[in-house]
Design a protein around this motif. Structure first.
Motif, mmCIF file in Angstrom:
data_model
loop_
_atom_site.group_PDB
_atom_site.id
_atom_site.type_symbol
_atom_site.label_atom_id
_atom_site.label_comp_id
_atom_site.label_asym_id
_atom_site.label_seq_id
_atom_site.Cartn_x
_atom_site.Cartn_y
_atom_site.Cartn_z
ATOM 1 N N GLU A 20 0.801 -1.175 -0.016
ATOM 2 C CA GLU A 20 0.404 -0.167 0.021
ATOM 3 C C GLU A 20 0.279 1.522 -0.067
ATOM 4 O O GLU A 20 1.523 1.980 -0.252
ATOM 5 C CB GLU A 20 -0.916 0.081 0.995
ATOM 6 C CG GLU A 20 -1.866 -1.172 1.214
ATOM 7 C CD GLU A 20 -2.875 -1.635 2.302
ATOM 8 O OE1 GLU A 20 -3.941 -0.888 2.390
ATOM 9 O OE2 GLU A 20 -2.545 -0.889 3.908
ATOM 10 N N PHE A 74 -7.001 -3.502 -8.640
ATOM 11 C CA PHE A 74 -7.066 -4.632 -7.302
ATOM 12 C C PHE A 74 -6.918 -6.042 -7.770
ATOM 13 O O PHE A 74 -8.051 -6.219 -7.882
ATOM 14 C CB PHE A 74 -7.618 -4.078 -6.382
ATOM 15 C CG PHE A 74 -7.105 -2.640 -5.925
ATOM 16 C CD1 PHE A 74 -6.920 -2.777 -4.645
ATOM 17 C CD2 PHE A 74 -7.769 -1.091 -6.573
ATOM 18 C CE1 PHE A 74 -6.097 -1.639 -4.183
ATOM 19 C CE2 PHE A 74 -6.533 -0.133 -5.974
ATOM 20 C CZ PHE A 74 -6.361 -0.237 -4.997
ATOM 21 N N ARG A 80 -7.183 -10.501 -6.318
ATOM 22 C CA ARG A 80 -6.951 -11.687 -5.633
ATOM 23 C C ARG A 80 -6.030 -12.378 -7.179
ATOM 24 O O ARG A 80 -6.697 -13.063 -7.999
ATOM 25 C CB ARG A 80 -7.868 -11.857 -5.484
ATOM 26 C CG ARG A 80 -7.606 -13.055 -4.213
ATOM 27 C CD ARG A 80 -8.419 -12.447 -3.341
ATOM 28 N NE ARG A 80 -10.111 -12.674 -3.413
ATOM 29 C CZ ARG A 80 -11.295 -13.045 -3.025
ATOM 30 N NH1 ARG A 80 -11.345 -12.600 -1.591
ATOM 31 N NH2 ARG A 80 -12.340 -13.529 -3.518
ATOM 32 N N ALA A 114 -5.588 -7.380 -3.615
ATOM 33 C CA ALA A 114 -6.713 -6.855 -2.723
ATOM 34 C C ALA A 114 -6.400 -7.398 -0.934
ATOM 35 O O ALA A 114 -6.266 -6.373 0.280
ATOM 36 C CB ALA A 114 -7.775 -7.073 -3.483
ATOM 37 N N CYS A 150 -8.346 -1.235 0.905
ATOM 38 C CA CYS A 150 -9.858 -1.442 -0.089
ATOM 39 C C CYS A 150 -10.788 -0.791 0.606
ATOM 40 O O CYS A 150 -11.773 -0.428 0.190
ATOM 41 C CB CYS A 150 -9.787 -2.977 0.613
ATOM 42 S SG CYS A 150 -8.538 -3.856 -1.115
ATOM 43 N N GLU A 151 -10.750 -0.482 1.549
ATOM 44 C CA GLU A 151 -11.144 0.013 3.044
ATOM 45 C C GLU A 151 -11.762 1.516 1.982
ATOM 46 O O GLU A 151 -12.817 2.655 2.368
ATOM 47 C CB GLU A 151 -11.355 0.055 3.890
ATOM 48 C CG GLU A 151 -11.692 1.051 5.063
ATOM 49 C CD GLU A 151 -12.921 0.026 6.611
ATOM 50 O OE1 GLU A 151 -13.928 0.408 6.705
ATOM 51 O OE2 GLU A 151 -13.143 -1.436 5.843
ATOM 52 N N ILE A 184 -13.381 -0.978 -2.080
ATOM 53 C CA ILE A 184 -13.296 -2.186 -3.287
ATOM 54 C C ILE A 184 -13.866 -2.919 -2.665
ATOM 55 O O ILE A 184 -13.562 -3.821 -1.632
ATOM 56 C CB ILE A 184 -12.174 -1.876 -3.369
ATOM 57 C CG1 ILE A 184 -11.288 -0.377 -4.284
ATOM 58 C CG2 ILE A 184 -11.537 -3.444 -4.058
ATOM 59 C CD1 ILE A 184 -10.340 -0.691 -4.920
ATOM 60 N N LYS A 185 -15.112 -3.495 -3.259
ATOM 61 C CA LYS A 185 -15.937 -4.510 -2.481
ATOM 62 C C LYS A 185 -15.777 -6.051 -3.785
ATOM 63 O O LYS A 185 -15.853 -6.749 -3.064
ATOM 64 C CB LYS A 185 -17.385 -4.168 -2.363
ATOM 65 C CG LYS A 185 -16.996 -2.876 -1.291
ATOM 66 C CD LYS A 185 -17.378 -3.908 0.353
ATOM 67 C CE LYS A 185 -17.969 -2.326 0.987
ATOM 68 N NZ LYS A 185 -17.142 -2.027 1.389
ATOM 69 N N ILE A 215 -13.556 -7.915 -6.818
ATOM 70 C CA ILE A 215 -12.397 -8.193 -7.563
ATOM 71 C C ILE A 215 -12.809 -8.884 -8.793
ATOM 72 O O ILE A 215 -13.641 -10.027 -9.199
ATOM 73 C CB ILE A 215 -11.651 -9.107 -6.145
ATOM 74 C CG1 ILE A 215 -11.347 -8.287 -5.886
ATOM 75 C CG2 ILE A 215 -9.954 -10.059 -6.793
ATOM 76 C CD1 ILE A 215 -10.731 -7.374 -5.373
ATOM 77 N N THR A 231 -11.502 -5.275 -9.356
ATOM 78 C CA THR A 231 -11.687 -3.673 -9.793
ATOM 79 C C THR A 231 -10.036 -2.815 -10.389
ATOM 80 O O THR A 231 -9.061 -2.627 -9.842
ATOM 81 C CB THR A 231 -12.349 -3.199 -8.941
ATOM 82 O OG1 THR A 231 -13.385 -3.504 -8.273
ATOM 83 C CG2 THR A 231 -12.434 -1.637 -8.151
ATOM 84 N N ILE A 258 -14.902 -8.955 1.088
ATOM 85 C CA ILE A 258 -14.893 -8.517 -1.055
ATOM 86 C C ILE A 258 -15.395 -10.081 -1.544
ATOM 87 O O ILE A 258 -14.435 -10.944 -0.867
ATOM 88 C CB ILE A 258 -13.309 -8.017 -0.765
ATOM 89 C CG1 ILE A 258 -12.599 -6.666 -0.427
ATOM 90 C CG2 ILE A 258 -12.706 -8.253 -2.333
ATOM 91 C CD1 ILE A 258 -11.390 -6.352 -0.687
#
Length: 227
Positions: free
Chosen positions: A80, A97, A99, A129, A136-137, A141-142, A144, A146, A219
């Motif tokens: 980050e 973002f 995974r 992510a 993400c918070e 970002i919810k 993936i 994104t 997420i």
């Protein structure tokens, strides 16, 4: 019948006349340009040449500067903290973002690799992510994958899942390019009013409806099937 034929003839003549007129305009314009060049003296031509060279040099310098900041290739950033540094030094940034376990992220990777080489005016990054909970918070970002689309250090827009890309796994690179063009995060030369996926079939098996699942801020994958 005779009247219809006559009107067709008239129409044809009008059309031919239109074409002749527009050709004439183009020719006149070219003649004027050539004449302008003919009338230029040595000094003016030299100045024109210098201006062109300056512009060329400037664009080469700009290109070098972008490359030195990591533009021109799609790359992963480790944390980050790196995200803030990277975003600070470039005007236009696209950050994916992702995974590891989400196959749609690999689809996104393929397209972003191509676009990073094509649009060196923009920095293309990816960030895991799961290793960036704070971001993400903060960026809400919810789903993936994104893409966060960032201009002048501010997140202006998001591409969430494949919803904006024709709702299909086999969207084209051109479709993603168009979407980034809509956000003005790349220099887009196509027509923004015509999404490339509109010319694809709107039916058939290639279109899979994507679910967006966001339960209590967790997420979720856009291809997740669990409830």
């Amino acid at each position: 019948k005779m009247a219809a034929d006559t009107s067709v003839d008239i129409l044809q003549k009008v059309l031919e006349n239109e074409i002749l007129q527009s050709t004439k305009v183009v020719e006149e314009h070219l003649d004027a340009e050539i004449q302008k060049l003919d009338q230029m003296d040595e000094d003016e031509l030299e100045r024109l040449k210098q201006r062109r060279l300056e512009a060329l040099k400037k664009s080469q310098q700009q290109k070098q500067e972008w490359l030195s900041k990591g533009h021109g290739e799609y790359r992963e950033i480790p944390s980050e903290r790196d995200f803030f540094q990277e975003v600070k030094e470039s005007k236009n940034v696209v950050c994916h973002f992702y995974r590891d376990t989400t196959f749609r992220c690999q689809i996104m990777d393929r397209h972003l690799t191509v676009l990073a080489k094509k649009h060196i005016e923009t920095k293309f990054l990816k960030l895991n992510a799961e290793k960036s909970p704070f971001l993400c918070e903060r960026l809400r970002i919810k789903v993936i994958p994104t893409l966060a689309l960032i201009k002048d250090g501010k997140t202006q827009d998001y591409v969430v899942g494949f919803t904006d890309l024709g709702n299909t796994d086999d969207f084209t690179t051109e479709t993603l390019e168009w979407r980034l063009g809509c956000a003005d995060v790349i220099n887009y030369s196509g027509n923004l009013m015509e999404p490339p996926f509109q010319s694809q079939k709107k039916y058939g098996t290639s279109f899979t409806k994507l679910d967006k699942k966001t339960i209590r801020g967790k997420i979720y994958d856009s291809d997740s099937d669990d409830d």
